[in-house]
Design a protein around this motif. Structure first.
Motif, PDB file in Angstrom:
ATOM      1  N   UNK A 271      11.427  12.211  -8.182  1.00 10.08           N
ATOM      2  CA  UNK A 271      10.881  11.104  -8.971  1.00 10.08           C
ATOM      3  C   UNK A 271      11.794   9.878  -8.876  1.00 10.08           C
ATOM      4  N   UNK A 272      13.095  10.068  -9.123  1.00  6.53           N
ATOM      5  CA  UNK A 272      14.024   8.940  -9.091  1.00  6.53           C
ATOM      6  C   UNK A 272      14.112   8.322  -7.713  1.00  6.53           C
ATOM      7  N   UNK A 273      14.317   9.166  -6.695  1.00  6.22           N
ATOM      8  CA  UNK A 273      14.469   8.643  -5.339  1.00  6.22           C
ATOM      9  C   UNK A 273      13.197   7.916  -4.893  1.00  6.22           C
ATOM     10  N   UNK A 274      12.042   8.536  -5.175  1.00 12.19           N
ATOM     11  CA  UNK A 274      10.781   7.930  -4.766  1.00 12.19           C
ATOM     12  C   UNK A 274      10.574   6.583  -5.427  1.00 12.19           C
ATOM     13  N   UNK A 275      10.753   6.537  -6.747  1.00 14.86           N
ATOM     14  CA  UNK A 275      10.437   5.306  -7.476  1.00 14.86           C
ATOM     15  C   UNK A 275      11.350   4.151  -7.069  1.00 14.86           C
ATOM     16  N   UNK A 276      12.638   4.436  -6.837  1.00 13.48           N
ATOM     17  CA  UNK A 276      13.547   3.354  -6.472  1.00 13.48           C
ATOM     18  C   UNK A 276      13.339   2.935  -5.018  1.00 13.48           C
ATOM     19  N   UNK A 277      13.397   3.909  -4.106  1.00 16.01           N
ATOM     20  CA  UNK A 277      13.460   3.550  -2.684  1.00 16.01           C
ATOM     21  C   UNK A 277      12.098   3.388  -2.044  1.00 16.01           C
ATOM     22  N   UNK A 278      11.078   4.065  -2.580  1.00 13.97           N
ATOM     23  CA  UNK A 278       9.791   4.033  -1.886  1.00 13.97           C
ATOM     24  C   UNK A 278       8.672   3.461  -2.745  1.00 13.97           C
TER      25      UNK A 278
ATOM     26  N   UNK B 178       0.832  -1.206   0.000  1.00 16.81           N
ATOM     27  CA  UNK B 178       0.000   0.000   0.000  1.00 16.81           C
ATOM     28  C   UNK B 178       0.868   1.258   0.000  1.00 16.81           C
ATOM     29  N   UNK B 179       1.933   1.234   0.809  1.00 16.76           N
ATOM     30  CA  UNK B 179       2.859   2.372   0.820  1.00 16.76           C
ATOM     31  C   UNK B 179       3.452   2.562  -0.576  1.00 16.76           C
ATOM     32  N   UNK B 180       3.820   1.437  -1.208  1.00 18.59           N
ATOM     33  CA  UNK B 180       4.404   1.519  -2.550  1.00 18.59           C
ATOM     34  C   UNK B 180       3.400   2.123  -3.531  1.00 18.59           C
ATOM     35  N   UNK B 181       2.119   1.731  -3.434  1.00 23.12           N
ATOM     36  CA  UNK B 181       1.125   2.273  -4.370  1.00 23.12           C
ATOM     37  C   UNK B 181       0.957   3.771  -4.132  1.00 23.12           C
ATOM     38  N   UNK B 182       0.937   4.175  -2.863  1.00 21.90           N
ATOM     39  CA  UNK B 182       0.826   5.600  -2.547  1.00 21.90           C
ATOM     40  C   UNK B 182       1.962   6.385  -3.205  1.00 21.90           C
ATOM     41  N   UNK B 183       3.195   5.894  -3.011  1.00 25.68           N
ATOM     42  CA  UNK B 183       4.332   6.615  -3.568  1.00 25.68           C
ATOM     43  C   UNK B 183       4.404   6.454  -5.090  1.00 25.68           C
ATOM     44  N   UNK B 184       3.840   5.349  -5.615  1.00 23.15           N
ATOM     45  CA  UNK B 184       3.791   5.190  -7.076  1.00 23.15           C
ATOM     46  C   UNK B 184       2.961   6.313  -7.683  1.00 23.15           C
ATOM     47  N   UNK B 185       1.843   6.633  -7.029  1.00 25.33           N
ATOM     48  CA  UNK B 185       1.000   7.721  -7.527  1.00 25.33           C
ATOM     49  C   UNK B 185       1.761   9.040  -7.437  1.00 25.33           C
ATOM     50  N   UNK B 186       2.432   9.282  -6.296  1.00 26.44           N
ATOM     51  CA  UNK B 186       3.189  10.525  -6.132  1.00 26.44           C
ATOM     52  C   UNK B 186       4.298  10.619  -7.183  1.00 26.44           C
ATOM     53  N   UNK B 187       5.095   9.539  -7.298  1.00 29.55           N
ATOM     54  CA  UNK B 187       6.194   9.536  -8.269  1.00 29.55           C
ATOM     55  C   UNK B 187       5.679   9.633  -9.693  1.00 29.55           C
ATOM     56  N   UNK B 188       4.493   9.052  -9.937  1.00 27.42           N
ATOM     57  CA  UNK B 188       3.898   9.115 -11.267  1.00 27.42           C
ATOM     58  C   UNK B 188       3.479  10.537 -11.610  1.00 27.42           C
TER      59      UNK B 188
ATOM     60  N   UNK C 120      -0.207   5.606 -20.099  1.00 27.41           N
ATOM     61  CA  UNK C 120       0.179   4.787 -18.940  1.00 27.41           C
ATOM     62  C   UNK C 120      -0.555   5.250 -17.685  1.00 27.41           C
ATOM     63  N   UNK C 121      -0.710   6.578 -17.553  1.00 26.49           N
ATOM     64  CA  UNK C 121      -1.434   7.104 -16.395  1.00 26.49           C
ATOM     65  C   UNK C 121      -2.861   6.596 -16.361  1.00 26.49           C
ATOM     66  N   UNK C 122      -3.536   6.602 -17.523  1.00 25.46           N
ATOM     67  CA  UNK C 122      -4.909   6.096 -17.594  1.00 25.46           C
ATOM     68  C   UNK C 122      -4.939   4.619 -17.182  1.00 25.46           C
ATOM     69  N   UNK C 123      -3.960   3.844 -17.680  1.00 27.69           N
ATOM     70  CA  UNK C 123      -3.916   2.418 -17.347  1.00 27.69           C
ATOM     71  C   UNK C 123      -3.768   2.225 -15.843  1.00 27.69           C
ATOM     72  N   UNK C 124      -2.948   3.059 -15.199  1.00 28.40           N
ATOM     73  CA  UNK C 124      -2.747   2.931 -13.754  1.00 28.40           C
ATOM     74  C   UNK C 124      -4.054   3.235 -13.018  1.00 28.40           C
ATOM     75  N   UNK C 125      -4.807   4.231 -13.510  1.00 26.50           N
ATOM     76  CA  UNK C 125      -6.089   4.549 -12.876  1.00 26.50           C
ATOM     77  C   UNK C 125      -7.025   3.336 -12.966  1.00 26.50           C
ATOM     78  N   UNK C 126      -7.062   2.690 -14.143  1.00 25.12           N
ATOM     79  CA  UNK C 126      -7.908   1.500 -14.307  1.00 25.12           C
ATOM     80  C   UNK C 126      -7.466   0.406 -13.336  1.00 25.12           C
ATOM     81  N   UNK C 127      -6.153   0.270 -13.188  1.00 26.93           N
ATOM     82  CA  UNK C 127      -5.606  -0.747 -12.270  1.00 26.93           C
ATOM     83  C   UNK C 127      -6.067  -0.487 -10.841  1.00 26.93           C
ATOM     84  N   UNK C 128      -5.963   0.770 -10.409  1.00 28.53           N
ATOM     85  CA  UNK C 128      -6.352   1.086  -9.030  1.00 28.53           C
ATOM     86  C   UNK C 128      -7.858   0.877  -8.852  1.00 28.53           C
ATOM     87  N   UNK C 129      -8.651   1.262  -9.878  1.00 26.13           N
ATOM     88  CA  UNK C 129     -10.102   1.024  -9.802  1.00 26.13           C
ATOM     89  C   UNK C 129     -10.368  -0.469  -9.675  1.00 26.13           C
TER      90      UNK C 129
END
Lengths: 194, 557
Positions: free
Chosen positions: B80-87, B40-50, B487-496
């Motif tokens: 973006x880089x730090x978030x995507x790799x570490x978080x 869940x933390x990763x998904x949260x930061x995925x949205x932020x990094x995205x 890709x952003x639209x696809x991620x929204x569908x994934x979260x839905x």
């Protein structure tokens, strides 16, 4: 649904102890950290542009002997606890703690001398790398002393017995590691790096 | 005999108030809940990094754009880089390993459950520290409100002179804190696998995901130590007046590069090795065949982990090393393609002659095979020092590593979501939405990252906040941005899909894919203790043995 293996017997086996595997893995991770500090020390040896040189470093022979002998005493302490002999365990354990504390005092005295000679962490590259490497090791000695001290308190409260020998043994692994790192640090700082 | 899926009666059938429920989650030491929290933390930061990536792409959509200023742009690509790799990537992979490793080896929890919870919260704190610099990083001189030194933070840019204020320190602290969490998790995974396997589960019978989690943990232990040490040195430089990376006092900026990349390159493998583990579980199940060449797969994985420790300086060809140094790092980098190639052929051989079912997890894995191959090929191109001299620091490199991180690692992570979601929640994700997610993401991914190679070849450097017209980069950059939107639209569908299925997805049952590893032998979701009676296994596919007593695997292994 029946037993996953069917009816045939699986030969019994013993798995390694969690504490030992965990501590050895931690030691591997710690070693990686020390390796980087050692590389930095060796890379920068003799590259200081100004300030004091390695000539003012005095090898702490006596305190090194203290720390290295504490590996033997902690080994004897764990051995005594395994056999359930409380008094020798406490004796060797307190001696280990004392030797470790002596070493830390020795480091303090050495630093006092070096600061008097003008070698501080910001003086030059030697100061930066020396205090970082020796300080990182001293920090590990300090952590070890806190843990050794905690066990001493529990031992005096009669909370440590033969049943705890395994756990105390895991702690002794850490202490051996601290000693082994000192052999490396001593060699790097006082033999190779001079 | 007892049944495997038996659960002990619970006394707490009534729903607890939400405060109690929240308290249960925040104080949990259960490896499954910790795994879910990681994800869940990763998904949260995925949205932020995205979102950060989208802002970067909007800025670059046309020449001379002034949507973002240069300072903000620098902060965004650093975050973006730090978030995507570490978080994002690390918590995702640690989350999957946390959830699955104990279930797959027939254990009731990780070896050190409380240390496990501690690691999780260190990682979360690290993420918050990084973003706290947005409000707390102002420092004394009002300079810098977010780290802007790039994710590899080369010296002397990180010195007090060039990075006043505290934003760089928040970056350092974030990596130090989450690094300790990662080391502790790695210790936990290795200890769990060595010490808690169920009867019969010898090392040679462990699922490949478990083997690859061990390889990841070994690499994490060897790689994160150097990062921690380098960050400590940077703190000493910035706060105690040390000179490690201070060129004015004889310090070396190149030493930081070595220290960072001796972490940074194995880090890629820390992330991609668990992705290999996911592919090695999904591909056999949807090909209806046992994995091809199990011992070779284990050997190749360990070989990749081993070789990846000795390739770091291929990030530094342009710095200028000795011919011997260049040659060594060219050859070691090329050598890593050998075990990797072995793995690709083994996955293909697993599919060969199988009765392949193209369900969503399998689709993501098949796309992974193609994309990982291409990413590997550009990797071999970049490993040649003369080629690298031309293209290092260009968008070609950016395209290459995004091909690995998105095309391989994220695709496998999506496969893992679709494959294990029924086990975690007890409900099935929608196949329709899943396929829509897959196809949109594939199209968006290729529009973005295939195209991105071209401006790189045309000389577009990375990390520029804008560019002039007439260099032939505009059209390509516009396509890259369009791909990012898809890709952003696809991620929204994934979260839905995730949210919808959690509420009203069809019930999954214990084993919806007719799979073979131990996690499918317990209920979905598994009880807190995982297994009412510890399983006993005799082969690599214990559930196959159970379902086919007339033809069990252990007769052949």
């Amino acid at each position: 649904m029946t037993h996953l293996a069917g009816t045939l017997e699986i030969e019994p086996r013993t798995l390694p102890s969690k504490g030992k595997v965990g501590m050895l893995t931690l030691i591997a991770a710690e070693s990686a950290i020390f390796v980087i500090f050692v590389i930095a020390y060796l890379f920068y040896a003799g590259k200081s542009l100004s300030g004091p040189t390695t000539a003012i470093l005095r090898p702490p022979i006596f305190f090194t002997i203290c720390l290295l002998s504490s590996s033997f005493t902690v080994h004897l302490a764990v051995g005594a606890l395994r056999r359930g002999r409380w008094a020798p365990f406490v004796g060797w354990w307190v001696l280990t703690f004392t030797l470790g504390a002596l070493f830390l005092i020795g480091t303090g005295l050495e630093w006092k001398h070096l600061i008097g000679e003008g070698l501080t962490i910001r003086a030059n590259l030697l100061g930066t790398t020396y205090y970082s490497l020796v300080g990182l090791h001293a920090l590990h000695v300090l952590v070890g002393l806190v843990l050794l001290g905690a066990v001493t308190v529990f031992a005096l409260l009669r909370k440590v017995g033969q049943a705890q020998a395994e756990k105390v043994d895991v702690l002794s692994l850490y202490w051996h590691f601290v000693d082994a790192v000192w052999v490396v640090v001593f060699t790097v700082v006082y033999v190779v790096g001079r | 005999m007892t049944t495997q899926s038996e659960t002990w009666p619970t006394t707490e059938s009534a729903r607890r108030p939400w405060v109690d429920e929240l308290q249960q989650w925040l104080t949990t030491v259960d490896h499954k809940r910790i795994g879910i929290l990681y994800v869940l933390v990763a998904i949260l930061f995925l949205v932020v990094g995205g979102i950060e990536a989208s802002l970067i792409r909007i800025q670059l959509i046309r020449a001379g754009n002034d949507f973002l200023g240069p300072q903000t742009f620098n902060q965004l690509f650093t975050l973006h880089g730090t978030t995507m790799i570490f978080f994002v990537a690390m918590p995702l992979m640690f989350g999957f390993a946390n959830y699955l490793v104990p279930l797959m080896i027939g254990a009731r929890d990780m070896a050190f459950p409380r240390l496990n919870a501690f690691s999780l919260w260190l990682t979360v704190s690290g993420g918050f520290l990084l973003y706290y610099s947005l409000v707390g990083g102002y420092g004394l001189y009002g300079a810098g409100s977010a780290p802007d030194v790039g994710w590899f933070a080369y010296a002397p840019l990180t010195s007090k002179t060039f990075s006043p204020g505290h934003s760089t320190d928040y970056w350092t602290l974030a990596l130090l804190v989450s690094g300790f969490g990662s080391i502790a998790t790695a210790i936990n995974i290795i200890t769990t696998v060595l010490c808690l396997r169920c009867p019969g589960m010898t090392l040679g019978k462990m699922p490949l995901f478990v083997w690859l989690s061990v390889a990841m943990a070994i690499l994490a232990i060897l790689a994160i130590g150097p990062l921690t040490a380098a960050q400590a040195m940077l703190m000493i430089d910035r706060y105690l007046g040390g000179h490690f990376f201070d060129t004015q006092a004889g310090g070396s900026a190149v030493l930081w590069m070595h220290f960072f990349w001796v972490f940074g390159h194995p880090e890629v493998y820390v992330l991609v090795i668990p992705a290999f583990g996911i592919a090695s579980e999904v591909i056999p199940v949807f090909s209806r065949k046992a994995i091809f060449g199990y011992p070779i797969m284990v050997g190749a994985s360990l070989a990749i982990a081993f070789i990846s420790i000795s390739v770091w300086a291929h990030h530094m060809f342009t710095v200028g090393m000795t011919p011997a140094g260049n040659t060594f790092f060219v050859l070691s980098t090329m050598a890593i393609a050998v075990p990797t190639g072995i793995k690709i052929f083994n996955w293909l051989a697993t599919m060969w002659g199988g009765r392949i079912e193209f369900r969503t997890p399998m689709l993501f894995c098949v796309a992974f095979l193609f994309q990982f191959l291409l990413a590997g090929l550009t990797g071999v191109m970049l490993s040649a020092a003369p080629f690298n001299w031309q293209l290092s620091g260009s968008y070609f490199v950016v395209a290459h590593f995004h091909y690995v991180i998105v095309g391989a690692i994220l695709f496998c992570a999506f496969a893992a979501f679709y494959y294990w979601y029924p086990k975690v929640t007890g409900r099935m994700l929608s196949e329709t939405l899943g396929k829509l997610h897959f196809w949109l993401f594939v199209v968006g991914f290729h529009l973005t990252f295939d195209t991105m190679h071209v401006p790189g070849l045309l000389g577009m450097p990375r990390r520029i906040y804008t560019y002039e017209t007439g260099r032939g980069w505009e059209g390509w950059n516009a396509v890259v941005t369009v791909g990012a939107v898809i890709q952003g639209v696809a991620i929204v569908i994934f979260v839905i899909n995730l949210a919808r299925a959690a509420l009203k997805g069809p019930k999954a049952g214990n084993d919806p894919w007719d799979a073979w590893t131990l996690e499918w032998s317990t209920t979905s979701p598994p009880p807190e203790y995982n297994f009412a009676t510890l399983p006993v296994v005799r082969s690599r596919r214990p559930l196959w043995d159970l379902k086919h007593p007339e033809d069990p695997d252990w007769k052949y292994e």
